[in-house]
Motif scaffolding. Structure first.
Motif, short mmCIF file in Angstrom:
data_model
loop_
_atom_site.label_atom_id
_atom_site.label_comp_id
_atom_site.label_asym_id
_atom_site.label_seq_id
_atom_site.Cartn_x
_atom_site.Cartn_y
_atom_site.Cartn_z
N LEU A 146 0.82 -1.20 0.00
CA LEU A 146 0.00 0.00 0.00
C LEU A 146 0.86 1.26 0.00
N SER A 147 0.32 2.30 -0.60
CA SER A 147 1.04 3.56 -0.66
C SER A 147 0.92 4.35 0.63
N GLY A 148 0.13 3.87 1.56
CA GLY A 148 0.00 4.53 2.85
C GLY A 148 -1.20 5.44 2.99
N ASN A 149 -2.07 5.49 1.97
CA ASN A 149 -3.24 6.35 2.04
C ASN A 149 -4.34 5.67 2.86
N ILE A 150 -4.78 6.32 3.91
CA ILE A 150 -5.85 5.79 4.75
C ILE A 150 -6.93 6.86 4.86
N ILE A 151 -8.16 6.47 4.55
CA ILE A 151 -9.30 7.40 4.57
C ILE A 151 -10.27 6.94 5.64
N LEU A 152 -10.62 7.82 6.55
CA LEU A 152 -11.51 7.50 7.65
C LEU A 152 -12.89 8.09 7.41
N THR A 153 -13.92 7.28 7.53
CA THR A 153 -15.30 7.75 7.40
C THR A 153 -16.13 7.21 8.55
N GLY A 154 -17.41 7.56 8.55
CA GLY A 154 -18.30 7.10 9.61
C GLY A 154 -18.37 8.10 10.76
N GLY A 155 -19.29 7.86 11.68
CA GLY A 155 -19.47 8.76 12.81
C GLY A 155 -18.23 8.89 13.67
N GLY A 156 -17.48 7.79 13.83
CA GLY A 156 -16.28 7.84 14.65
C GLY A 156 -15.19 8.72 14.09
N ALA A 157 -15.24 8.99 12.77
CA ALA A 157 -14.21 9.82 12.13
C ALA A 157 -14.35 11.29 12.51
N GLN A 158 -15.45 11.65 13.15
CA GLN A 158 -15.65 13.05 13.55
C GLN A 158 -14.95 13.37 14.86
N MET A 159 -14.47 12.36 15.55
CA MET A 159 -13.86 12.58 16.85
C MET A 159 -12.51 13.29 16.71
N GLU A 160 -12.27 14.22 17.58
CA GLU A 160 -11.01 14.95 17.57
C GLU A 160 -9.84 14.01 17.89
N GLY A 161 -8.78 14.10 17.11
CA GLY A 161 -7.59 13.31 17.35
C GLY A 161 -7.58 11.96 16.65
N VAL A 162 -8.64 11.62 15.94
CA VAL A 162 -8.71 10.29 15.31
C VAL A 162 -7.66 10.14 14.20
N VAL A 163 -7.36 11.22 13.50
CA VAL A 163 -6.36 11.15 12.43
C VAL A 163 -4.98 10.89 13.03
N GLU A 164 -4.65 11.61 14.09
CA GLU A 164 -3.34 11.45 14.72
C GLU A 164 -3.15 10.04 15.29
N LEU A 165 -4.21 9.50 15.90
CA LEU A 165 -4.12 8.15 16.46
C LEU A 165 -3.96 7.11 15.35
N ALA A 166 -4.67 7.28 14.26
CA ALA A 166 -4.54 6.35 13.12
C ALA A 166 -3.14 6.43 12.53
N GLN A 167 -2.58 7.61 12.45
CA GLN A 167 -1.22 7.76 11.94
C GLN A 167 -0.23 7.00 12.81
N ALA A 168 -0.44 7.02 14.13
CA ALA A 168 0.46 6.33 15.05
C ALA A 168 0.31 4.81 14.93
N ILE A 169 -0.93 4.32 14.81
CA ILE A 169 -1.16 2.87 14.75
C ILE A 169 -0.70 2.29 13.43
N PHE A 170 -1.01 2.96 12.32
CA PHE A 170 -0.65 2.45 10.99
C PHE A 170 0.74 2.90 10.53
N LYS A 171 1.34 3.75 11.33
CA LYS A 171 2.70 4.22 11.04
C LYS A 171 2.80 4.88 9.66
N THR A 172 1.92 5.78 9.41
CA THR A 172 1.93 6.56 8.17
C THR A 172 1.31 7.93 8.44
N SER A 173 1.81 8.92 7.74
CA SER A 173 1.26 10.27 7.90
C SER A 173 0.13 10.54 6.91
N SER A 174 -0.07 9.63 5.95
CA SER A 174 -1.10 9.84 4.93
C SER A 174 -2.46 9.32 5.39
#
Length: 268
Positions: free
Chosen positions: A120-148
């Motif tokens: 994978l090129s590292g692109n991760i797209i978050l949708t759904g009600g949970g994606a509205q939570m503050e900090g969800v992008v930063e946490l996903a970046q840490a778990i998946f080890k990608t900034s994209s």
């Protein structure tokens, strides 16, 4: 790329490589468990816990510092006086569960794709009600080890209201768009079929007309007729053998010719 739908009851993922889907997976955990954790830890009803999650929810503690840490009021229950806690405490509860959800969905993807996730090129797209939570992008970046990592927001479809441009409605909007494409393709297919049928019918009609009107015949006329106007003997076959008359016109011509002639007896 990975599309992750953070729902209430489940978390679903779609994996794509070079634009083609190669895997779908789901884990039976979602936002409801986050609400349940808040309810149990803080000893408050589920409805109150859901309200606190929506209003003060955050899953990346680094976003909260003493300068922006908000007070969260817990309503009194069973004669207990209302209690005030800080948003940072709520964030700690939420962060643990959301991190577990991302870890589980990542493990499910790796298992289902047999380690093709490394392609994978590292692109991760978050949708759904949970994606509205503050900090969800930063946490996903840490778990998946990608900034994209980004939030998936439906594009504008026109209209006065654009409340649907929210990650919570991404699935619903996607289904509508997909259905529109299906209807459009069916319409093109029907038009194509109708066009083919019309063309075939037209060709068939033209073939029939050609057989009726365009088939040239040289009539076998043996009698000579005399035109009353010219009083000169003429052979009816001379008129028809030139090929100017179609079969239907030939019948009308022959009728008119004989009615205006002195002799009306002839043989075909």
């Amino acid at each position: 790329s990975i599309l992750i739908d953070l729902g209430a009851g489940t978390t679903d993922a779609l994996v794509l490589i070079k634009g083609a889907p190669i895997s779908t997976t789901s884990v039976q955990v979602g936002g409801n468990l986050v609400t349940n954790d808040i309810s149990i830890v803080l000893g408050i009803p589920v409805a109150v816990a859901e309200k606190i999650k929506v209003e003060y929810g955050c899953c990346w503690p680094q976003l909260i510092n003493p300068s922006n840490d908000k007070e969260v009021i817990l309503p009194g229950i069973g004669g207990r006086a209302p209690e005030v806690i800080m948003q940072s405490k709520v964030c700690e509860i939420i962060q643990a569960r959301v991190a577990q959800i991302f870890t589980m969905i990542k493990a499910a993807i790796v298992k289902d794709t047999k380690d093709t996730i490394t392609q994978l090129s590292g692109n991760i797209i978050l949708t759904g009600g949970g994606a509205q939570m503050e900090g969800v992008v930063e946490l996903a970046q840490a778990i998946f080890k990608t900034s994209s990592v980004r939030i998936g927001v439906p594009e504008s479809m026109g209209g006065v209201e654009e409340e649907y441009r929210n990650p919570e409605f991404a699935t619903a909007v996607g289904l509508i768009v997909a259905n529109q494409r299906i209807i459009r393709e069916r319409g093109k297919s029907k038009k194509s079929k109708r066009g083919n049928v019309s063309a075939q019918a037209k060709n068939k009609d033209e073939n029939v007309l050609k057989k009726i009107y365009c088939k040239r015949r040289k009539p076998k006329l043996t009698h000579t007729c005399i035109d009353e106007r010219s009083e000169e003997p003429q052979v009816a076959g001379d008129f028809l053998s030139k090929g100017f008359l179609y079969e239907s016109a030939y019948t009308q011509f022959l009728s008119d010719f004989c009615l205006n002639s002195a002799f009306t007896k002839f043989l075909l």
